[in-house]
Design a protein around this motif. Structure first.
Motif, PDB file in Angstrom:
ATOM      1  N   SER B  39      32.007  34.306  33.690  1.00  0.00           N
ATOM      2  CA  SER B  39      33.059  33.609  33.756  1.00  0.00           C
ATOM      3  C   SER B  39      34.671  34.432  33.719  1.00  0.00           C
ATOM      4  O   SER B  39      35.840  33.403  34.144  1.00  0.00           O
ATOM      5  CB  SER B  39      32.832  32.885  31.999  1.00  0.00           C
ATOM      6  N   MET B  40      34.835  35.782  32.956  1.00  0.00           N
ATOM      7  CA  MET B  40      36.217  36.121  32.625  1.00  0.00           C
ATOM      8  C   MET B  40      36.462  36.301  33.664  1.00  0.00           C
ATOM      9  O   MET B  40      36.372  36.834  34.363  1.00  0.00           O
ATOM     10  CB  MET B  40      35.887  37.066  31.483  1.00  0.00           C
ATOM     11  N   SER B  41      37.878  36.146  33.642  1.00  0.00           N
ATOM     12  CA  SER B  41      38.985  37.144  34.827  1.00  0.00           C
ATOM     13  C   SER B  41      38.220  38.294  34.964  1.00  0.00           C
ATOM     14  O   SER B  41      38.870  39.196  33.664  1.00  0.00           O
ATOM     15  CB  SER B  41      40.201  36.632  34.097  1.00  0.00           C
ATOM     16  N   ARG B  42      38.714  39.172  35.446  1.00  0.00           N
ATOM     17  CA  ARG B  42      38.710  40.441  35.825  1.00  0.00           C
ATOM     18  C   ARG B  42      40.244  40.947  36.143  1.00  0.00           C
ATOM     19  O   ARG B  42      40.835  40.495  36.930  1.00  0.00           O
ATOM     20  CB  ARG B  42      37.819  40.893  36.761  1.00  0.00           C
ATOM     21  N   VAL B  43      40.830  41.425  35.354  1.00  0.00           N
ATOM     22  CA  VAL B  43      42.217  41.774  35.714  1.00  0.00           C
ATOM     23  C   VAL B  43      42.008  43.396  35.824  1.00  0.00           C
ATOM     24  O   VAL B  43      42.982  44.600  35.510  1.00  0.00           O
ATOM     25  CB  VAL B  43      43.246  42.243  34.162  1.00  0.00           C
ATOM     26  N   ALA B  44      41.155  43.993  36.092  1.00  0.00           N
ATOM     27  CA  ALA B  44      40.715  45.742  35.889  1.00  0.00           C
ATOM     28  C   ALA B  44      39.548  45.759  36.800  1.00  0.00           C
ATOM     29  O   ALA B  44      39.515  45.334  37.267  1.00  0.00           O
ATOM     30  CB  ALA B  44      40.403  46.135  34.350  1.00  0.00           C
ATOM     31  N   PRO B  45      40.187  46.909  37.701  1.00  0.00           N
ATOM     32  CA  PRO B  45      38.354  47.363  39.013  1.00  0.00           C
ATOM     33  C   PRO B  45      37.610  47.762  37.765  1.00  0.00           C
ATOM     34  O   PRO B  45      37.456  48.368  38.043  1.00  0.00           O
ATOM     35  CB  PRO B  45      39.455  47.765  39.686  1.00  0.00           C
ATOM     36  N   TRP B  46      36.565  46.755  37.522  1.00  0.00           N
ATOM     37  CA  TRP B  46      35.810  47.714  37.461  1.00  0.00           C
ATOM     38  C   TRP B  46      33.813  47.000  38.429  1.00  0.00           C
ATOM     39  O   TRP B  46      33.413  46.306  38.264  1.00  0.00           O
ATOM     40  CB  TRP B  46      35.466  47.016  35.896  1.00  0.00           C
ATOM     41  N   SER B  47      33.785  48.547  38.638  1.00  0.00           N
ATOM     42  CA  SER B  47      32.556  48.362  39.393  1.00  0.00           C
ATOM     43  C   SER B  47      31.039  48.210  38.570  1.00  0.00           C
ATOM     44  O   SER B  47      30.838  48.416  37.132  1.00  0.00           O
ATOM     45  CB  SER B  47      32.766  49.870  40.542  1.00  0.00           C
ATOM     46  N   ILE B  48      30.308  48.086  39.225  1.00  0.00           N
ATOM     47  CA  ILE B  48      28.930  48.262  38.412  1.00  0.00           C
ATOM     48  C   ILE B  48      29.035  49.193  37.747  1.00  0.00           C
ATOM     49  O   ILE B  48      27.764  49.478  36.562  1.00  0.00           O
ATOM     50  CB  ILE B  48      28.270  47.692  39.486  1.00  0.00           C
ATOM     51  N   ASP B  49      28.562  50.807  38.981  1.00  0.00           N
ATOM     52  CA  ASP B  49      28.686  52.072  38.317  1.00  0.00           C
ATOM     53  C   ASP B  49      29.632  52.685  36.767  1.00  0.00           C
ATOM     54  O   ASP B  49      28.622  52.886  36.156  1.00  0.00           O
ATOM     55  CB  ASP B  49      28.657  53.286  39.247  1.00  0.00           C
ATOM     56  N   TRP B  50      30.848  51.650  37.087  1.00  0.00           N
ATOM     57  CA  TRP B  50      31.354  52.096  36.668  1.00  0.00           C
ATOM     58  C   TRP B  50      31.126  51.111  34.890  1.00  0.00           C
ATOM     59  O   TRP B  50      31.026  52.263  33.228  1.00  0.00           O
ATOM     60  CB  TRP B  50      32.968  51.669  36.216  1.00  0.00           C
ATOM     61  N   PHE B  51      30.401  50.142  34.882  1.00  0.00           N
ATOM     62  CA  PHE B  51      30.104  49.028  33.716  1.00  0.00           C
ATOM     63  C   PHE B  51      28.478  50.357  32.896  1.00  0.00           C
ATOM     64  O   PHE B  51      28.290  50.569  31.929  1.00  0.00           O
ATOM     65  CB  PHE B  51      28.847  47.914  33.927  1.00  0.00           C
ATOM     66  N   ARG B  52      27.890  50.305  33.927  1.00  0.00           N
ATOM     67  CA  ARG B  52      27.015  50.817  33.469  1.00  0.00           C
ATOM     68  C   ARG B  52      27.256  52.268  32.863  1.00  0.00           C
ATOM     69  O   ARG B  52      25.878  52.740  32.211  1.00  0.00           O
ATOM     70  CB  ARG B  52      26.180  51.692  35.065  1.00  0.00           C
ATOM     71  N   HIS B  53      27.955  53.214  33.595  1.00  0.00           N
ATOM     72  CA  HIS B  53      28.143  54.441  32.628  1.00  0.00           C
ATOM     73  C   HIS B  53      28.951  53.867  31.185  1.00  0.00           C
ATOM     74  O   HIS B  53      28.669  54.814  30.689  1.00  0.00           O
ATOM     75  CB  HIS B  53      29.505  55.068  33.485  1.00  0.00           C
ATOM     76  N   VAL B  54      29.614  53.432  31.111  1.00  0.00           N
ATOM     77  CA  VAL B  54      30.438  53.051  29.838  1.00  0.00           C
ATOM     78  C   VAL B  54      29.381  52.353  28.929  1.00  0.00           C
ATOM     79  O   VAL B  54      29.329  52.554  27.669  1.00  0.00           O
ATOM     80  CB  VAL B  54      31.688  51.926  30.342  1.00  0.00           C
ATOM     81  N   ARG B  55      28.283  51.572  29.650  1.00  0.00           N
ATOM     82  CA  ARG B  55      27.288  51.485  28.391  1.00  0.00           C
ATOM     83  C   ARG B  55      25.969  52.378  28.176  1.00  0.00           C
ATOM     84  O   ARG B  55      25.713  52.689  26.995  1.00  0.00           O
ATOM     85  CB  ARG B  55      26.186  50.868  29.130  1.00  0.00           C
ATOM     86  N   GLU B  56      26.090  53.658  28.687  1.00  0.00           N
ATOM     87  CA  GLU B  56      25.286  54.930  29.157  1.00  0.00           C
ATOM     88  C   GLU B  56      25.983  55.595  28.076  1.00  0.00           C
ATOM     89  O   GLU B  56      25.064  56.317  27.019  1.00  0.00           O
ATOM     90  CB  GLU B  56      25.327  55.874  30.345  1.00  0.00           C
TER      91      GLU B  56
END
Lengths: 216, 218
Positions: B39-56
């Protein structure tokens, strides 16, 4: 580093670990409050998504896909050739459904799905993955000891059956088309769909013979 | 990166909880976290790959012990801090210290039904023909990108066979660094006996989807 620096993120993780509330429920509550205050979130929309993933988008969709494939050879051919196009026919396209590949079990082949690097899953047809699918134990063991994992799920697969493990390392998502069990001749698609379990479409169940699951 | 997340084939993990209840969510906060992310607004360009890297990059002990949706929380919180959307203090207190100017209103409930059918695609027009052909023997490279990569440790240096190619797909190693650079994607099949010293079933196989620069001719 254009805002994509690993060391910066590692440092932020440490800071968050030290300062966020101690319980996950409290952390999520704080995040939701903050997003609402910042004008980035409508809590009623959160409720609506929860309802969708509780009531509508789940393994019943995948079971309908399987039952259709069992009863409609043309659909089955389309499903195996282009999973995304076939689920779109049924209105089941959506989250993680953009590159769906359906892999077929046969008397000689058993397929098993995993994501060793994170937790990729075909959400639009199977919904929310079970916790065990996302655990270190499943992710570590499915590629190395698939027969041991299957035995824990009650499936002893003989060595005459080849096991194919699909590790979802890219944006392709996998779903298993189980074998239609014997003794279901003449069943309609709705009756067949009731036999199809989530685990059978992940590959941690193989034998869908009517009544078998009830005994366990 | 050679991180804690790269779990394929790691040993010492116990049995699977095969008796887990079937319900999609086992705790109310888990459902809440999933709903927030959708639901949340995306105010920065977060790709699926960036999400995965930050989780790693979650601290290894936390990665192995925190529940899955708690890791989502940790990952989104880190991305928000990194992008300047929120501070650690704001995330700790739940109170906003500064508004974000010019923000569009967030998603409303009436938009959810249509949004369930949003389907992201990651294939892109190919700029070069595939280097490998179906049936060709390949070897996964020993070295992988020290940042984000989708080449797991357990296949590095191992020999496999190309079973399909999928045209060009967004290359995760570059995407996680903020650059979209498509590259040919293949499905590569490895014999279990090639990967694991204890494997005995000659017919067992592991299939992975691997990008061209992860592979050499074998």
């Amino acid at each position: 580093m254009s805002g994509h620096d690993s060391h910066t993120i590692a440092h932020i993780h440490e800071e968050l670990h030290s300062h966020l509330p101690p319980e996950p429920a409290l952390r999520v509550k704080a995040l939701e409050s903050l997003l609402v205050e910042k004008g980035m979130l409508d809590p009623a929309t959160v409720d609506a998504w929860i309802e969708v993933f509780t009531e509508e988008i789940g393994p019943k969709r995948g079971a309908a896909v399987v039952a259709r494939a069992w009863t409609d050879p043309d659909f089955k051919a389309r499903l195996l050739a282009d999973g995304t196009a076939a689920i779109t026919e049924l209105g089941f396209d959506g989250w993680a459904g953009g590159h769906l590949k359906v892999v077929e079990n046969t008397p000689d082949v058993h397929n098993l799905i995993v994501c060793t690097l994170c937790s990729c899953y075909p959400h639009s047809v199977l919904g929310i993955p079970p916790n065990w699918y996302k655990t270190a134990a499943y992710r570590a063991r499915a590629v190395r000891d698939p027969r041991g994992v299957l035995a824990e799920f009650g499936e002893d697969v003989p060595e005459s059956v080849a096991i194919r493990v699909w590790d979802s390392t890219a944006e392709l998502r996998y779903m298993v088309l189980p074998e239609r069990p014997a003794g279901t001749e003449g069943w309609d698609a709705a009756e067949l769909a009731d036999l199809v379990t989530r685990n059978a479409m992940i590959g941690t169940a193989r034998d869908l013979t009517p009544g078998k699951g009830e005994a366990g | 990166m050679d991180g804690i997340h790269d779990l394929g084939g790691r040993q010492g993990y116990g049995p699977i909880d095969v008796g887990e209840p079937e319900e999609p969510f086992h705790e109310a906060w888990e459902a809440r976290m999933l709903g927030i992310v959708r639901s949340m607004s995306r105010v920065a360009p977060w790709s699926i790959d960036w999400f995965r890297h930050v989780r790693e990059l979650i601290e290894p002990v936390d990665y192995l012990t925190r529940p899955y949706y708690d890791q989502w929380l940790q990952t989104y919180a880190a991305m928000m801090v990194n992008s300047g959307v929120a501070t650690v203090g704001e995330l700790a207190s739940g109170k906003s210290a500064a508004a974000i100017p010019g923000l569009a209103p967030p998603m409303t409930p009436d938009k959810v039904a249509a949004a369930t059918r949003n389907t992201a695609r990651f294939d892109r027009p190919a700029t070069e023909p595939p280097r490998f052909t179906v049936g060709e023997a390949v070897r996964a490279r020993i070295d992988a990108n020290p940042g984000h990569t989708r080449l797991p440790q357990y296949v590095r240096g191992r020999r496999g066979e190309v079973t399909a190619h999928h045209g060009a797909h967004v290359f995760p190693d570059a995407s996680a660094a903020g650059e979209e650079r498509p590259e040919t994607l293949y499905t590569v099949c490895f014999a279990a006996t090639e990967l694991w010293p204890e494997a005995t079933a000659a017919g067992d196989r592991v299939y992975l989807d691997l990008w061209e620069s992860y592979l050499d001719a074998a």
